[in-house]
Scaffold this active site. Structure first.
Site, PDB file in Angstrom:
ATOM      1  N   GLY A 207     -52.563  22.611 -24.433  1.00  0.00           N
ATOM      2  CA  GLY A 207     -52.678  22.130 -23.049  1.00  0.00           C
ATOM      3  C   GLY A 207     -51.645  21.060 -22.769  1.00  0.00           C
ATOM      4  O   GLY A 207     -50.669  20.923 -23.514  1.00  0.00           O
ATOM      5  N   ASN A 208     -51.842  20.322 -21.701  1.00  0.00           N
ATOM      6  CA  ASN A 208     -50.924  19.222 -21.392  1.00  0.00           C
ATOM      7  C   ASN A 208     -51.679  18.103 -20.691  1.00  0.00           C
ATOM      8  O   ASN A 208     -52.865  18.221 -20.416  1.00  0.00           O
ATOM      9  CB  ASN A 208     -49.732  19.723 -20.562  1.00  0.00           C
ATOM     10  CG  ASN A 208     -50.175  20.344 -19.260  1.00  0.00           C
ATOM     11  OD1 ASN A 208     -50.706  19.664 -18.389  1.00  0.00           O
ATOM     12  ND2 ASN A 208     -49.973  21.655 -19.128  1.00  0.00           N
ATOM     13  N   TYR A 209     -50.978  17.022 -20.385  1.00  0.00           N
ATOM     14  CA  TYR A 209     -51.628  15.800 -19.895  1.00  0.00           C
ATOM     15  C   TYR A 209     -51.914  15.804 -18.388  1.00  0.00           C
ATOM     16  O   TYR A 209     -52.353  14.806 -17.852  1.00  0.00           O
ATOM     17  CB  TYR A 209     -50.749  14.583 -20.204  1.00  0.00           C
ATOM     18  CG  TYR A 209     -50.669  14.247 -21.671  1.00  0.00           C
ATOM     19  CD1 TYR A 209     -51.820  13.936 -22.385  1.00  0.00           C
ATOM     20  CD2 TYR A 209     -49.445  14.218 -22.332  1.00  0.00           C
ATOM     21  CE1 TYR A 209     -51.749  13.611 -23.728  1.00  0.00           C
ATOM     22  CE2 TYR A 209     -49.364  13.893 -23.677  1.00  0.00           C
ATOM     23  CZ  TYR A 209     -50.524  13.590 -24.367  1.00  0.00           C
ATOM     24  OH  TYR A 209     -50.467  13.262 -25.684  1.00  0.00           O
TER      25      TYR A 209
END
Ligand code: CTP
Length: 401
Positions: A207-209
């Site tokens: 995923g990512n932030y």
């Protein structure tokens, strides 16, 4: 403004006398005004003045003392097309920010679905106090529009920021809002927001932030302006609220986001793609947890995810407007311009991770808008994400075919 219903909340500050001029401006423009006063406001201006100007009895209490008639805060809240609190004291701002519904004004505020405008008025030091700053930030995050106070001599004779904005300017801001709303009413908008999660096994993902805050701010702002909004959202925290006019479609992966976005895009007039879509997903998804010793995996094979923006860009029909985002760390302008072309976008919103206060997780953003129609780029200063959302929608309004 003609025929609009305005609830005007007046609180107990010296600027309350200016509310009379505001009522007159609304009434002269053809609006219907219902005044609600807090008990303290009556010390500064009489209900008689305001009921004469508005042509309606002023409400201050939940009940009329002599008849026992109940005033429904719910009805009032729903009646409003705009809910204006001017002047808004530090105390009422604090109550609104925290849901302290101990008077008719705050109770009605909690019941309204209309756009809320707040025009603070207080002494300089009260305005600067961290408590007030925090409460105003909460109201902004809750979707209220703050009509910034002006600088000047205050009731205390101190000079500084805290004077309620002049009634003419408050009136203009609300009038502008109604004009914008008229422009967006019935427009069909698709917005993508948040990260995507690409499953590795039942307990792990790539995923990512991304927090989703920017996309949710755009969706809420567009819905407040009367648009029909479909918000396709990746996994975001529970704290993000959606306006009642937003249809929320929750997805997890890029493939699911593409499917939901492609469907909504068929009927959309405008699509704004703010999601931080994972570019890759694991080639294989395990249906049981990968075990460190037993499976001994050294590396993950990845495959490319579909590019949602480029897919929609390729199927775009005349009249549809497609807007993308570019979050860059270097060569910002070149990268954004290249994405604008490659994905067949009409506009791209550029933000750079090199700018303090821009990007993932934070409540502010600093953007530049780059257009495909050859007009000059616009650079904006650091603003809240709600304000940036308004700037983006204002810019799109100028592009409408
Ligand atoms: N985007 C998308 N689908 C993807 C990747 C990106 O819809 N699979 C959209 C984003 O929502 C954004 C724009 O495309 O509006 C640019 O996203 P970005 O991640 O910056 O672009 P990439 O094409 O992934 O470029 P790069 O990885 O080279 O930065």
């Amino acid at each position: 403004m003609k025929g609009k219903h305005i609830v005007l909340g007046i609180t107990g500050g010296i600027a309350a006398y200016k509310a009379a001029a505001l009522v007159r401006l609304f009434v002269k423009a053809g609006a219907e005004v219902q005044v609600i006063m807090t008990p303290n406001a009556r010390e500064f201006i009489t209900p008689v003045t305001l009921s004469t100007l508005s042509g309606k009895p002023v409400i201050t209490e939940f009940f009329t003392a002599n008849t026992g008639e109940w005033h429904s805060h719910v009805d009032l809240g729903l009646w409003a097309d705009a809910f204006v609190v001017a002047p808004a004291t530090a105390s009422t701002i604090a109550k609104m920010a925290n849901g302290v519904a101990d008077n008719m004004l705050v109770t009605s505020y909690l019941s309204t679905r209309a756009q809320v405008f707040v025009a603070p008025a207080m002494d300089f030091d009260m305005m600067q106090h961290p408590t007030t700053t925090r409460n105003i930030a909460t109201l902004r995050a809750d979707g209220c529009r703050i009509i910034e106070p002006a600088e000047g001599e205050l009731a205390s004779h101190l000079v500084g920021k805290g004077r309620m904005e002049e009634p003419e300017n408050i009136f203009r801001e609300i009038d502008d809002f109604f004009n914008l709303t008229a422009g967006m009413k019935g427009t069909k908008l698709l917005i993508t927001a948040g990260p995507t999660y690409e499953k590795i096994d039942p307990v792990r993902f790539i995923g990512n932030y991304s927090s989703g805050k920017m996309g949710y701010a755009i969706a809420n702002e567009a819905a407040a302006r009367g648009a029909d909004v479909v918000l396709v959202s990746g996994p975001v925290g529970d704290s993000l609220q959606v306006h009642p006019g937003v249809k929320l479609v929750k997805v997890e992966s890029a493939v699911q986001m593409l499917e939901a976005a492609a469907e909504a895009f068929q009927a959309a007039d405008i699509a704004i793609l703010s999601a931080a879509v994972a570019d890759y997903r694991p080639a294989r998804e395990y249906d049981r947890k990968i075990k460190r010793e037993k499976d001994g995996i050294e590396s993950l094979e990845l495959v490319k995810n579909p590019d949602i923006a480029a897919t929609l860009g390729a199927s775009k029909h005349p009249g549809q407007i497609l807007v993308g985002f570019a979050l860059e760390t270097d060569h910002e302008l070149d990268n954004a311009a290249e994405k604008l072309r490659r994905k067949n976008l009409d506009m791209i919103v550029l933000n750079s991770l090199r700018d303090k206060g821009a990007g993932f997780g934070v409540t502010t953003n600093k953007v530049s808008l780059i257009y495909a129609d050859g007009r000059e780029r616009t650079d904006f200063p650091l603003k809240t994400k709600t304000e940036v959302a308004a700037d983006i929608l204002d810019a799109i309004a100028t592009m409408k075919p």
